[in-house]
Design a protein around this motif. Structure first.
Motif, short mmCIF file in Angstrom:
data_model
loop_
_atom_site.label_atom_id
_atom_site.label_comp_id
_atom_site.label_asym_id
_atom_site.label_seq_id
_atom_site.Cartn_x
_atom_site.Cartn_y
_atom_site.Cartn_z
N MET A 143 0.82 -1.20 0.00
CA MET A 143 0.00 0.00 0.00
C MET A 143 0.86 1.26 0.00
N ALA A 144 1.95 1.22 0.78
CA ALA A 144 2.84 2.38 0.86
C ALA A 144 3.39 2.73 -0.50
N SER A 145 3.78 1.71 -1.26
CA SER A 145 4.33 1.94 -2.59
C SER A 145 3.28 2.54 -3.52
N ILE A 146 2.05 2.06 -3.42
CA ILE A 146 0.96 2.58 -4.26
C ILE A 146 0.72 4.05 -3.94
N VAL A 147 0.68 4.37 -2.66
CA VAL A 147 0.45 5.75 -2.24
C VAL A 147 1.59 6.65 -2.73
N GLU A 148 2.82 6.18 -2.57
CA GLU A 148 3.98 6.97 -3.00
C GLU A 148 3.94 7.24 -4.50
N ASN A 149 3.61 6.22 -5.28
CA ASN A 149 3.53 6.39 -6.73
C ASN A 149 2.37 7.30 -7.12
N ALA A 150 1.24 7.15 -6.44
CA ALA A 150 0.09 8.01 -6.73
C ALA A 150 0.42 9.46 -6.43
N ALA A 151 1.11 9.70 -5.31
CA ALA A 151 1.49 11.06 -4.93
C ALA A 151 2.44 11.66 -5.97
N LYS A 152 3.35 10.85 -6.45
CA LYS A 152 4.30 11.32 -7.47
C LYS A 152 3.56 11.74 -8.73
N LEU A 153 2.57 10.95 -9.14
CA LEU A 153 1.81 11.27 -10.35
C LEU A 153 1.00 12.54 -10.17
N VAL A 154 0.42 12.72 -8.98
CA VAL A 154 -0.36 13.93 -8.72
C VAL A 154 0.54 15.15 -8.80
N ARG A 155 1.75 15.04 -8.23
CA ARG A 155 2.69 16.17 -8.27
C ARG A 155 3.11 16.48 -9.71
N GLU A 156 3.08 15.48 -10.58
CA GLU A 156 3.43 15.68 -11.99
C GLU A 156 2.27 16.22 -12.80
N GLY A 157 1.13 16.46 -12.13
CA GLY A 157 -0.02 17.04 -12.81
C GLY A 157 -0.98 16.02 -13.39
N LYS A 158 -0.79 14.74 -13.09
CA LYS A 158 -1.68 13.71 -13.62
C LYS A 158 -2.86 13.50 -12.67
N GLU A 159 -3.97 13.03 -13.22
CA GLU A 159 -5.16 12.74 -12.42
C GLU A 159 -5.14 11.26 -12.03
N VAL A 160 -5.30 11.00 -10.75
CA VAL A 160 -5.20 9.63 -10.23
C VAL A 160 -6.48 9.28 -9.48
N LEU A 161 -7.02 8.13 -9.79
CA LEU A 161 -8.20 7.61 -9.11
C LEU A 161 -7.89 6.18 -8.68
N ILE A 162 -8.21 5.84 -7.44
CA ILE A 162 -7.88 4.51 -6.91
C ILE A 162 -9.16 3.77 -6.55
N VAL A 163 -9.30 2.56 -7.09
CA VAL A 163 -10.36 1.66 -6.65
C VAL A 163 -9.71 0.69 -5.67
N THR A 164 -10.13 0.74 -4.44
CA THR A 164 -9.42 0.02 -3.39
C THR A 164 -10.28 -1.04 -2.72
N SER A 165 -9.62 -2.03 -2.17
CA SER A 165 -10.29 -3.04 -1.35
C SER A 165 -9.50 -3.15 -0.05
N GLY A 166 -9.95 -3.97 0.84
CA GLY A 166 -9.23 -4.14 2.10
C GLY A 166 -10.06 -3.82 3.32
N ALA A 167 -11.24 -3.24 3.11
CA ALA A 167 -12.07 -2.88 4.26
C ALA A 167 -12.48 -4.11 5.06
N VAL A 168 -12.79 -5.19 4.34
CA VAL A 168 -13.21 -6.42 5.03
C VAL A 168 -12.08 -6.97 5.88
N GLY A 169 -10.85 -6.99 5.31
CA GLY A 169 -9.70 -7.49 6.05
C GLY A 169 -9.43 -6.68 7.30
N VAL A 170 -9.47 -5.34 7.16
CA VAL A 170 -9.26 -4.47 8.33
C VAL A 170 -10.37 -4.69 9.34
N GLY A 171 -11.60 -4.84 8.84
CA GLY A 171 -12.73 -5.04 9.74
C GLY A 171 -12.66 -6.35 10.49
#
Length: 737
Positions: A1-29
């Motif tokens: 997850m950390a790597s995904i967030v870091e890459n997404a942040a990098k893309l946003v800083r480069e002016g790209k639009e990023v949208l994430i479809v995520t799962s994991g709520a069940v596991g955390v729950g």
């Protein structure tokens, strides 16, 4: 997850639009509910390890079960949503990026009004630089999904496909726990990764490409569902979809940089490149025999690039056979042709600039991409200057009399075939080509797609000039440009034909190349250049040198990125005056620990080893000269450093002890350049310690060969210098030093 967030942040800083479809709520729950369950149990229950009968509870509530076990629990999803979003928010906040959660159900896509509202909300969030995180509203759906495809979704993969179509996405990445789509279950012997699917392929063709194995324990879909989702997105207008391993290091970086990663789905035919429309396949069609089509296609691409490299090798030997006068003529004709094509080159570059700005290319890369009449004029002057230099081929650099009538000479000769991989800067193409022509080297170029139009035209102009100048005796492949989608990794395997790789681009590009080839690599990973203002510095001189070093061309690798002050400059006010000048020039300053504590800036530097490539700069304070030297040797990149001082002894100590390729006294770091050094042009700047260091001109593209000539009528043998047959003696007389 950390790597995904870091890459997404990098893309946003480069002016790209990023949208994430995520799962994991069940596991955390599940973790949360499990913990809560333990807290509510009595000591006797804990001691007897009594377990709650979840199956019975689910059945009592009417929740569906599967194979005797409870299906995903909506209670887990409800408990886990908050925790999952809190985790994402914490990680994104480290990059100063805001996120927003959007929970959806099937009904949000079957109702035109609700679907339109989702599109509007996502568009507004993206426009504000906010990263939307989408997920199925599991507590409502019981995490069971809805009908497969149609206008709805069955799992997060099909949700991602649906939303990417609705939002006209350019790229969709589906992460999984294997490297991509294999022709059979990846654990089976002989399983091969399938490189590419095309949108024009029929359902039957796709069904014959791979066998679906058992579904992973993670998530609700499987590889069949991912392929179905990828094909749906591709045929719905998404330009590219990639299925790849989420656990692989730098996976998103690799995908975005064009490296071979996972399985790619393209919405066009390889024959004509035009988008095609084909009816959507069904999940039932995704069954099973393997085909060799993808492997054959990859093999053909490898054969093409190998044939091109072999042609460059042959042409390089033709070039080496030309006289110095012919190669000089070729350089002048290349310079004339570039100048005559100026209008066309600038027009092609303007198209590249528009495409780059539309795609959200970073500001520093756009700056390097821009070709101007002034830049082109400088390139032409450099080529003409290079044409007037002494011919390097065959230059004798050593001559020794080994024995009477036995003469040994050390002469300069070309390295052979050079592979130059470069990003953005199209003006480096003619500079490198000119150096290759002067030094007799063959050249294989791989430019970035952002400069595709400019590179193609510039390459065409140069090749026509070379062929004309040599009257066809040198084949045009002596300077070859790779314009197809062949992977860099394939080119890097051609050590049979390529003698030296010179990467010009980002730290990531250089690091990747160094770790993926056995061919020698010459270059630098980054340019963290320093200016140290000594206590004995002239303030006005320091201001001129410092501002020029930083602002003359901020995206250049020889631009200053870090400023060091002697502590006395803080007390005397010199530091304040220089920092004011930098701010007035638009420079944003980030402070190291001491600079922050002394109030020189209010922004903290996250890393003292940082190449910004724009109008940002790190500031730090040191006790004195030795600490400045130690700081530079620790946090620098070995590129270019400068001391500003009127104390000659301090200057000499700095020049001797700083371990960088270029070290200057009272001169801007921007002087670290082949043209300014009088080399005519440069192929790049090397921070390595073997062969060439600093700006690499002609000398850096040459190597040596030894020529031994016997003047004896009987020739010379080693046996005649020793033992019973000894009739000769070594003299080893140096005739040229």
């Amino acid at each position: 997850m950390a790597s995904i967030v870091e890459n997404a942040a990098k893309l946003v800083r480069e002016g790209k639009e990023v949208l994430i479809v995520t799962s994991g709520a069940v596991g955390v729950g599940r973790q949360r509910l499990s913990k809560q369950s333990v807290l509510r149990r009595s000591m006797s229950e804990l001691l007897t390890q009594r377990e709650l009968n979840i199956d019975q509870q689910d059945r009592a509530l009417g929740i569906p079960t599967e194979k005797g076990k409870a299906s995903y629990s909506s209670a887990c999803a409800a408990a886990g949503q908050l925790g999952l979003m809190s985790l994402y928010e914490t990680m994104f906040s480290q990059f100063d990026i805001t996120i927003s959660q959007i929970l959806v159900t099937s009904f949000d896509f079957t109702s035109p009004e609700r679907k339109q509202n989702i599109q509007y909300v996502i568009s507004q969030l993206l426009a504000l630089g906010i990263v939307p995180l989408l997920n199925e509203n599991d507590p409502v759906s019981l995490n069971q999904g809805y009908q497969t495809f149609g206008n709805t979704f069955s799992d997060n993969d099909s949700l991602a496909a649906l939303i990417s179509i609705e939002m006209n996405a350019h790229l969709l990445v589906l992460l999984t726990d294997v490297q991509g789509v294999f022709d059979r279950p990846p654990k089976e012997p002989g399983a091969k990764l399938i490189d590419t699917f095309y949108g024009h392929e029929s359902s039957e063709s796709i069904a014959s490409r791979f066998i679906v194995g058992e579904k992973s324990l993670q998530g609700r879909g499987g590889m069949g569902a991912k392929v179905d989702a990828a094909l749906r997105a591709s045929r719905g207008g998404v330009q590219a979809v990639v299925i790849a391993a989420g656990h692989e290091e730098r996976i998103i970086d690799k995908i975005l940089s064009g490296e071979k990663a996972g399985t790619i789905f393209l919405n066009y035919s390889p024959d004509n490149g035009d988008p095609v429309e084909v009816s959507s396949p069904t999940a039932d069609a995704l069954q099973p025999k393997a085909s060799e089509a993808a492997a054959a296609e990859e093999e053909n691409a490898t054969d093409r690039i190998e044939a091109l490299a072999a042609a460059v090798r042959r042409a390089s030997r033709q070039l080496q056979g030309m006289s110095a006068a012919v190669r000089t003529k070729a350089l002048h004709m290349v310079a004339d042709a570039l100048l005559a094509s100026q209008d066309d080159l600038l027009a092609a570059n303007a198209e590249d600039m528009i495409a780059a700005e539309t795609s959200g290319l970073s500001g520093s890369l756009i700056s390097r991409l821009k070709l101007t009449a002034e830049k082109l004029k400088g390139v032409v002057e450099g080529i003409r200057s290079l044409a007037e230099t002494e011919d390097p081929i065959g230059k004798i650099v050593g001559r020794t009399e080994v024995a009477n009538e036995l003469l040994l000479e050390k002469v300069r000769c070309p390295i052979g075939v050079l592979l130059i991989i470069f990003e953005s800067r199209p003006d480096c193409l003619p500079q490198i080509a000119a150096l290759a022509l002067r030094s007799g080297n063959g050249l294989l170029l791989k430019g970035g797609k952002e400069a595709e139009r400019t590179n193609k035209l510039m390459h065409s102009v140069i090749v026509r000039a070379v062929v004309a100048a040599t009257e066809g005796q040198v084949d045009g492949s002596v300077v070859s440009l790779v314009t197809t989608r062949e992977e860099v990794s394939s080119i890097l395997r051609l050590d049979k034909y390529i003698d030296l790789v010179i990467p010009r681009g980002s730290n990531e590009l250089v690091s990747y190349i160094k770790s993926h080839t056995t061919i020698p690599v010459m270059g630098h990973a980054d340019g963290v250049c320093h200016v140290y203002v000594d206590s004995a510095a002239n303030c006005n001189m320091a201001l001129r040198v410092l501002v020029d070093s930083k602002t003359n061309y901020p995206s250049a690798c020889n631009s200053a990125e870090s400023l060091l002050f002697h502590q006395d400059n803080v007390q005397s006010g010199v530091a304040d005056k220089l920092l004011r000048a930098l701010r007035a020039a638009g420079v944003v300053l980030f402070g190291g620990p001491r600079a922050m504590s002394l109030g020189l800036t209010d922004r903290v530097a996250e890393d003292l080893h940082c190449e910004y490539g724009d109008l940002r700069m790190t500031v730090e304070v040191v006790d004195g000269l030795q600490q400045a030297v130690d700081h530079i040797n620790t946090f620098g990149s070995g590129h270019t450093e400068c001391i500003v001082t009127e104390d000659s002894s301090s200057a000499e100590m700095f020049l001797r002890q700083v371990d960088s390729a270029c070290v200057f006294h009272n001169a801007s770091t921007r002087f670290a350049d082949g043209f300014r050094f009088g080399l005519g042009a440069e192929v790049g700047i090397s921070t390595g310690r073997i062969h060439a260091r600093g700006p690499v001109g002609i000398e850096g593209l040459m190597t040596d060969k030894w020529m031994l000539r016997s003047g004896s009528s009987q020739g010379h043998t080693v046996a005649s210098f020793s033992g019973s047959e000894k009739i000769c003696s070594y003299t080893h007389k140096q005739l040229l030093k």
